[in-house]
Every structure is written in C-alpha cells, then in structure tokens.
Design an enzyme around this catalytic site. Sequence first.
Site, PDB file in Angstrom:
ATOM      1  N   TYR A  95       0.838  -1.213   0.000  1.00 14.23           N
ATOM      2  CA  TYR A  95       0.000   0.000   0.000  1.00 14.23           C
ATOM      3  C   TYR A  95       0.868   1.257   0.000  1.00 14.23           C
ATOM      4  O   TYR A  95       0.598   2.230  -0.707  1.00 14.23           O
ATOM      5  CB  TYR A  95      -0.933  -0.016   1.226  1.00 14.23           C
ATOM      6  CG  TYR A  95      -1.774   1.223   1.324  1.00 14.23           C
ATOM      7  CD1 TYR A  95      -2.677   1.552   0.314  1.00 14.23           C
ATOM      8  CD2 TYR A  95      -1.663   2.088   2.412  1.00 14.23           C
ATOM      9  CE1 TYR A  95      -3.427   2.711   0.381  1.00 14.23           C
ATOM     10  CE2 TYR A  95      -2.413   3.243   2.481  1.00 14.23           C
ATOM     11  CZ  TYR A  95      -3.293   3.551   1.467  1.00 14.23           C
ATOM     12  OH  TYR A  95      -4.031   4.710   1.529  1.00 14.23           O
ATOM     13  N   SER A 177      -4.604  13.714   6.549  1.00 18.46           N
ATOM     14  CA  SER A 177      -5.572  13.190   5.571  1.00 18.46           C
ATOM     15  C   SER A 177      -6.945  12.956   6.211  1.00 18.46           C
ATOM     16  O   SER A 177      -7.041  12.573   7.382  1.00 18.46           O
ATOM     17  CB  SER A 177      -5.064  11.860   5.007  1.00 18.46           C
ATOM     18  OG  SER A 177      -6.072  11.212   4.276  1.00 18.46           O
ATOM     19  N   LEU A 199      -8.789  17.306   2.500  1.00 23.41           N
ATOM     20  CA  LEU A 199     -10.184  16.881   2.363  1.00 23.41           C
ATOM     21  C   LEU A 199     -10.406  16.024   1.118  1.00 23.41           C
ATOM     22  O   LEU A 199     -10.065  16.427   0.003  1.00 23.41           O
ATOM     23  CB  LEU A 199     -11.051  18.148   2.241  1.00 23.41           C
ATOM     24  CG  LEU A 199     -12.544  17.969   2.041  1.00 23.41           C
ATOM     25  CD1 LEU A 199     -13.222  17.532   3.345  1.00 23.41           C
ATOM     26  CD2 LEU A 199     -13.181  19.276   1.544  1.00 23.41           C
ATOM     27  N   TYR A 200     -10.959  14.828   1.322  1.00 21.01           N
ATOM     28  CA  TYR A 200     -11.553  14.103   0.193  1.00 21.01           C
ATOM     29  C   TYR A 200     -13.006  14.530   0.159  1.00 21.01           C
ATOM     30  O   TYR A 200     -13.676  14.538   1.208  1.00 21.01           O
ATOM     31  CB  TYR A 200     -11.429  12.594   0.381  1.00 21.01           C
ATOM     32  CG  TYR A 200     -10.112  12.025  -0.093  1.00 21.01           C
ATOM     33  CD1 TYR A 200      -9.561  12.410  -1.315  1.00 21.01           C
ATOM     34  CD2 TYR A 200      -9.416  11.086   0.666  1.00 21.01           C
ATOM     35  CE1 TYR A 200      -8.352  11.894  -1.754  1.00 21.01           C
ATOM     36  CE2 TYR A 200      -8.209  10.562   0.229  1.00 21.01           C
ATOM     37  CZ  TYR A 200      -7.687  10.979  -0.975  1.00 21.01           C
ATOM     38  OH  TYR A 200      -6.493  10.466  -1.414  1.00 21.01           O
ATOM     39  N   THR A 226      -8.090  17.534  -2.315  1.00 21.21           N
ATOM     40  CA  THR A 226      -7.343  16.698  -3.265  1.00 21.21           C
ATOM     41  C   THR A 226      -8.229  16.387  -4.470  1.00 21.21           C
ATOM     42  O   THR A 226      -9.335  15.866  -4.322  1.00 21.21           O
ATOM     43  CB  THR A 226      -6.856  15.408  -2.566  1.00 21.21           C
ATOM     44  OG1 THR A 226      -5.889  15.790  -1.584  1.00 21.21           O
ATOM     45  CG2 THR A 226      -6.205  14.458  -3.554  1.00 21.21           C
ATOM     46  N   LYS A 302      -4.883  20.363  -4.200  1.00 22.13           N
ATOM     47  CA  LYS A 302      -3.746  19.440  -4.326  1.00 22.13           C
ATOM     48  C   LYS A 302      -4.000  18.512  -5.509  1.00 22.13           C
ATOM     49  O   LYS A 302      -5.047  17.859  -5.578  1.00 22.13           O
ATOM     50  CB  LYS A 302      -3.605  18.615  -3.041  1.00 22.13           C
ATOM     51  CG  LYS A 302      -2.539  17.535  -3.101  1.00 22.13           C
ATOM     52  CD  LYS A 302      -2.335  16.910  -1.719  1.00 22.13           C
ATOM     53  CE  LYS A 302      -1.241  15.855  -1.714  1.00 22.13           C
ATOM     54  NZ  LYS A 302      -1.664  14.555  -2.232  1.00 22.13           N
ATOM     55  N   SER A 324       1.022  18.103  -7.693  1.00 21.24           N
ATOM     56  CA  SER A 324       1.188  16.730  -7.192  1.00 21.24           C
ATOM     57  C   SER A 324       0.554  15.744  -8.152  1.00 21.24           C
ATOM     58  O   SER A 324      -0.485  16.032  -8.746  1.00 21.24           O
ATOM     59  CB  SER A 324       0.500  16.616  -5.817  1.00 21.24           C
ATOM     60  OG  SER A 324       0.451  15.272  -5.385  1.00 21.24           O
ATOM     61  N   HIS A 326       0.157  12.734  -6.697  1.00 23.05           N
ATOM     62  CA  HIS A 326      -0.152  11.769  -5.638  1.00 23.05           C
ATOM     63  C   HIS A 326       1.002  10.765  -5.472  1.00 23.05           C
ATOM     64  O   HIS A 326       0.798   9.598  -5.141  1.00 23.05           O
ATOM     65  CB  HIS A 326      -1.444  11.025  -5.987  1.00 23.05           C
ATOM     66  CG  HIS A 326      -2.390  10.826  -4.833  1.00 23.05           C
ATOM     67  ND1 HIS A 326      -3.505  11.599  -4.638  1.00 23.05           N
ATOM     68  CD2 HIS A 326      -2.390   9.922  -3.818  1.00 23.05           C
ATOM     69  CE1 HIS A 326      -4.153  11.170  -3.568  1.00 23.05           C
ATOM     70  NE2 HIS A 326      -3.488  10.162  -3.054  1.00 23.05           N
ATOM     71  N   ARG A 329       0.653   7.811  -7.783  1.00 25.07           N
ATOM     72  CA  ARG A 329      -0.385   6.849  -7.390  1.00 25.07           C
ATOM     73  C   ARG A 329      -1.751   7.227  -7.926  1.00 25.07           C
ATOM     74  O   ARG A 329      -2.763   6.627  -7.540  1.00 25.07           O
ATOM     75  CB  ARG A 329      -0.540   6.745  -5.875  1.00 25.07           C
ATOM     76  CG  ARG A 329       0.631   6.803  -5.096  1.00 25.07           C
ATOM     77  CD  ARG A 329       0.529   7.020  -3.620  1.00 25.07           C
ATOM     78  NE  ARG A 329      -0.397   6.203  -2.860  1.00 25.07           N
ATOM     79  CZ  ARG A 329      -0.088   5.068  -2.249  1.00 25.07           C
ATOM     80  NH1 ARG A 329       1.132   4.583  -2.337  1.00 25.07           N
ATOM     81  NH2 ARG A 329      -1.000   4.417  -1.553  1.00 25.07           N
ATOM     82  N   ASP A 357       4.870  18.221  -4.557  1.00 23.05           N
ATOM     83  CA  ASP A 357       5.345  16.959  -3.976  1.00 23.05           C
ATOM     84  C   ASP A 357       5.438  15.911  -5.065  1.00 23.05           C
ATOM     85  O   ASP A 357       5.190  16.186  -6.230  1.00 23.05           O
ATOM     86  CB  ASP A 357       4.448  16.501  -2.807  1.00 23.05           C
ATOM     87  CG  ASP A 357       3.087  15.951  -3.226  1.00 23.05           C
ATOM     88  OD1 ASP A 357       2.903  15.516  -4.388  1.00 23.05           O
ATOM     89  OD2 ASP A 357       2.184  15.935  -2.370  1.00 23.05           O
ATOM     90  N   GLY A 359       8.033  12.371  -5.152  1.00 17.92           N
ATOM     91  CA  GLY A 359       9.390  11.934  -5.469  1.00 17.92           C
ATOM     92  C   GLY A 359      10.504  12.680  -4.773  1.00 17.92           C
ATOM     93  O   GLY A 359      11.678  12.421  -5.056  1.00 17.92           O
ATOM     94  N   GLY A 380       6.065  12.416   1.130  1.00 21.42           N
ATOM     95  CA  GLY A 380       5.070  11.431   1.556  1.00 21.42           C
ATOM     96  C   GLY A 380       5.738  10.162   2.069  1.00 21.42           C
ATOM     97  O   GLY A 380       5.956   9.994   3.269  1.00 21.42           O
TER      98      GLY A 380
HETATM   99  C1  LIG Z   1       0.295   5.408   1.429  1.00 25.36           C
HETATM  100  C2  LIG Z   1      -0.078   6.745   0.865  1.00 25.36           C
HETATM  101  C3  LIG Z   1      -1.310   7.280   1.181  1.00 25.36           C
HETATM  102  C4  LIG Z   1      -1.665   8.534   0.695  1.00 25.36           C
HETATM  103  N1  LIG Z   1      -2.852   9.089   1.076  1.00 25.36           N
HETATM  104  C5  LIG Z   1      -3.187  10.328   0.629  1.00 25.36           C
HETATM  105  C6  LIG Z   1      -4.393  10.951   1.045  1.00 25.36           C
HETATM  106  O1  LIG Z   1      -5.147  10.427   1.861  1.00 25.36           O
HETATM  107  N2  LIG Z   1      -4.679  12.172   0.515  1.00 25.36           N
HETATM  108  C7  LIG Z   1      -3.859  12.799  -0.373  1.00 25.36           C
HETATM  109  O2  LIG Z   1      -4.165  13.901  -0.818  1.00 25.36           O
HETATM  110  N3  LIG Z   1      -2.704  12.236  -0.768  1.00 25.36           N
HETATM  111  C8  LIG Z   1      -2.346  11.030  -0.280  1.00 25.36           C
HETATM  112  N4  LIG Z   1      -1.160  10.479  -0.666  1.00 25.36           N
HETATM  113  C9  LIG Z   1      -0.261  11.220  -1.548  1.00 25.36           C
HETATM  114  C10 LIG Z   1       0.667  12.123  -0.749  1.00 25.36           C
HETATM  115  O3  LIG Z   1      -0.037  13.171  -0.135  1.00 25.36           O
HETATM  116  C11 LIG Z   1       1.739  12.764  -1.635  1.00 25.36           C
HETATM  117  O4  LIG Z   1       1.123  13.420  -2.706  1.00 25.36           O
HETATM  118  C12 LIG Z   1       2.746  11.738  -2.158  1.00 25.36           C
HETATM  119  O5  LIG Z   1       2.991  10.737  -1.227  1.00 25.36           O
HETATM  120  C13 LIG Z   1       4.033  12.457  -2.506  1.00 25.36           C
HETATM  121  O6  LIG Z   1       4.904  11.605  -3.153  1.00 25.36           O
HETATM  122  P1  LIG Z   1       6.079  10.793  -2.422  1.00 25.36           P
HETATM  123  O7  LIG Z   1       5.436   9.700  -1.651  1.00 25.36           O
HETATM  124  O8  LIG Z   1       6.877  10.308  -3.577  1.00 25.36           O
HETATM  125  O9  LIG Z   1       6.828  11.766  -1.545  1.00 25.36           O
HETATM  126  C14 LIG Z   1      -0.777   9.242  -0.168  1.00 25.36           C
HETATM  127  C15 LIG Z   1       0.473   8.684  -0.457  1.00 25.36           C
HETATM  128  C16 LIG Z   1       0.832   7.461   0.064  1.00 25.36           C
HETATM  129  C17 LIG Z   1       2.200   6.933  -0.241  1.00 25.36           C
END
Ligand SMILES: Cc1cc2nc3c(=O)[nH]c(=O)nc-3n(C[C@H](O)[C@H](O)[C@H](O)COP(=O)(O)O)c2cc1C
Length: 429
Positions: A95, A177, A199-200, A226, A302, A324, A326, A329, A357, A359, A380
């Site tokens: 995850y 989050s 906020l989602y 987001t 975001k 971003s 994410h 992801r 954000d 990387g 993250g």
């Molecule tokens: C396990 C995980 C859960 C995440 N959950 C959220 C979330 O709930 N809301 C959100 O806006 N971004 C979420 N993100 C994205 C992070 O806020 C961020 O954009 C991202 O991790 C930055 O990239 P990095 O992991 O390469 O530093 C999540 C990232 C990871 C790795």
Amino acid sequence: MTCSNGTRTEIETAVSRRKFLEFLAASPVVAPGVAGALASLATLGAGEALAQSYDVLRAAPSNVGPVITDPAQALNVFEFEPAAKQALPPAHYGYLATGVDGDETLKANRDGFEKYKIQVRRLVDARKIDTSVKIFGETWASPIALAPVSSQGAFHPEAEAAVARAAKVRGHQMILSTVGSTAIEEVIKERGAPVWYMLYPTDDWMVTEALVRRAEKAGAPAIVLTVDRQGGRNTETLFRERRLDTRTCTDCHTPGFKNEVSRKPMFDGIDVDKVTNLYGTGMTWDYVKRLRGIVKGKLVLKGIVTGEDAKIALTHGVDGIIVSNHGGRAEESLQSTIEALPAVVAAVNGKIPVLVDSGFRRGTDVLKALALGATAVCIGRPYCWGLAAFGQPGVEAVLNIMQREFVTIMRQVGAVKISDIDQRAVLHV
Ligand SMILES: Cc1cc2nc3c(=O)[nH]c(=O)nc-3n(C[C@H](O)[C@H](O)[C@H](O)COP(=O)(O)O)c2cc1C
C-alpha cells in the site's frame, strides 16, 4: 524497472553503500571508526554540516548490516525503505510502495530531477543559513512539509500522533488526511500547533461540510482539497504484494465501503449513510466554488499539474496549489511534478503559494523546486518509511537528513536564505 521509492539504481546504491560500510567496519586496513562515523552522519544537525567529513573520521566504529536497524545509521532517506519493508506485512508495505499500472510515473518523478542541474556559486559567506518560509502569514522553520498520507495506523501503532510529535521536534508543518488513523484534535495536540487538513470531497455535501467545520474548529488554517483521485486507479504493486500476505484482511478491515469510511476517526459522529464515494467522481470547478463558500480559512488544491488548471483555480478564489500526482499513485501520466512545476508557477505568477510533492528524497530536489518557483515542498513515503521502521525517531531522522542535505546545497549555491534561491540556481538539460 521501478521501485516504490524511485529507481532501482537508487535502492541498489543505498544497499551497496551499506555493504561498503560493513566492509569498512570489518576491514583491518581501514582506520578504526570510519564505518561507524559514516553511519553517525544521520544524527548531525544542520548547523554541524560544515564539520561532517571530520566527524566521519573521528567517530567510533559500529556494525551496520545491509538493512539499517537504528535511524542513526541511515546515510540518506532511501535507506529507510528496506527497513520499512522488513517491518511491515506485505500488503501494508504494498500500500505504501505502490504507484499505478507499471509504476512508471512513480519512476518519472525521480527521473525528472535529473533533468535539472544545479549551478553552484563560490565565495559567498554561507555560515549562517535561514531556511524559514512564510506561508499564509505563518512562518515555517523549513520549506519541507509532510504530505497527507492515509491510514498511518497500517505502518505503526502510534500513526499520525508519532508523526506529529516528530514534526514538532524538527519544526515542520504537516497535512492530515481525511482518511488518517488519528483525529485532527489529537494530531494538533501532539504537534503543539495547528496542522493543515486534507479533504476528500465525498459525494455527500453534508458530510463534506461537517468535515470542514470539524477541521476548522480544531484550528486547521488551511483546507486542502485533493482533486486527483477521481478517475479510479490500478495499484498493481499493492495487488502483487497482497498476494504474498498470508494474513486474513478481514481480521482488521471490516468489509464494505461504509465501514471502511466510518471507522476513520474524522468521520466520528458524522452520518455517512449516503456516502458511496470518497473522491467525488462528479466534482467540477463548481464544486470548488461551493467549497470556497464555506471554507473560512485558506483553500488549497492538491493535484494540479498544468498551467491551464492553475489559472482556473485562481479565478475560483483558491489560496494555494500543491503540484502533485499523488506520488505517482493517481494516473500513469509519465509526467514528473518537477517538470510540471514551471508551467504552474508561470500561470500563478506569484499571486498564491505553489507547493509541490511527489518523489522528493534529497535536499537537492528541494532546492531545485524552490529555484523553479515553488514556495515549499512536501514529502510522503520517506517519513512513512521512517515511521514504519522506527516510529517517531524514524520520522525525525528522515526529516533531519532531508533538512541537513538541503542546508548543505543551499550553502553551495550561495543562498543564505530562501529568497536567495531563484532560477539562476538551476539549469534545465
Ligand atoms: C500510502 C499513501 C497514502 C496517501 N494518502 C493520501 C491521502 O489520503 N490524501 C492525499 O491527498 N494524498 C495522499 N497520498 C499522496 C501524498 O499526499 C503525496 O502526494 C505523495 O505521497 C508524494 O509523493 P512521495 O510519496 O513520492 O513523496 C498518499 C500517499 C501514500 C504513499
């Protein structure tokens, strides 16, 4: 071939450096103390950076295996990932690690930094470095903030509370989050200062409104909407790791979407009966307008990655943007955020802060983003690796390493304060 935290080469480099340290520690021909001293670099504060190489020679030896067993052994933040992998069940590690599809955007986020070289400057007195930035009237000690990451209880029992304590100790801002494992009131208490709330949207306005009210009542000065999760996603790395996990998911996860949502503390006392979707798949700019109408503090989007969308955001009264994807992801776009950043900065033209954000792993990455016009960056996975492997001390060490690296490169570009960092510090290749 990709890894969850970037390229395989980077992991391999971290591991081979670790092996090299082992070799040094065992070698009769190397001066005693070198390996242990290298490992102790992780504990150096930013102010001690100038003395680093001498300390390496002075410190005592220690045996460090291929995977670090103490946060103080880490030479860089990559070294926390194998430790996190070792500490976590495969599904939880999956995850944290996963990107989408072939994890190519995850990799692109790292590769993007290689397209910018740093232009160093000489003969500047850089003994005193000030890394503070002002955002929405608040002074942050560092431009490195903690991105919102859901369900941190899957990584460590102390979850966001441990992260908040580390953020307090090291002086970093953090974003909580909606689907975190800890309520905002507790996080703010542990950090000793307000945090931003991510906020989602959900597909029930009453629920959204209740979440915003609760976050604002707790003291969150900014609501971060987001906007990059509307399309659904294919998290193959997670699915692959899940296959290796012999535990029964239902021991911890109550099946069914409503149970998944309602068990998160931010939804306590809120009727989620009508919620079928967290991400608001029908969300449009009208939604942003509506949200703007109820958010009393700052509203940040975001997930914006184009100048076009940044311009539209400005016309909707948005106060800030986080560039971003994410962390690779959300979608397999192959577009790194460091390369997307300049267009957003140009579109915004200094009117609102632009954070970025996805990387970020090195102090040099942070410097590049700031030189390209970002106000601050978020990380993250790295702090979650620290959390998973070592709890609060792991998060502290990750933040310490990134900050220390950032200060070091600030010195080399002759920047003694954040406003000294501008586009002259980077060269696009
Ligand atoms: C396990 C995980 C859960 C995440 N959950 C959220 C979330 O709930 N809301 C959100 O806006 N971004 C979420 N993100 C994205 C992070 O806020 C961020 O954009 C991202 O991790 C930055 O990239 P990095 O992991 O390469 O530093 C999540 C990232 C990871 C790795």
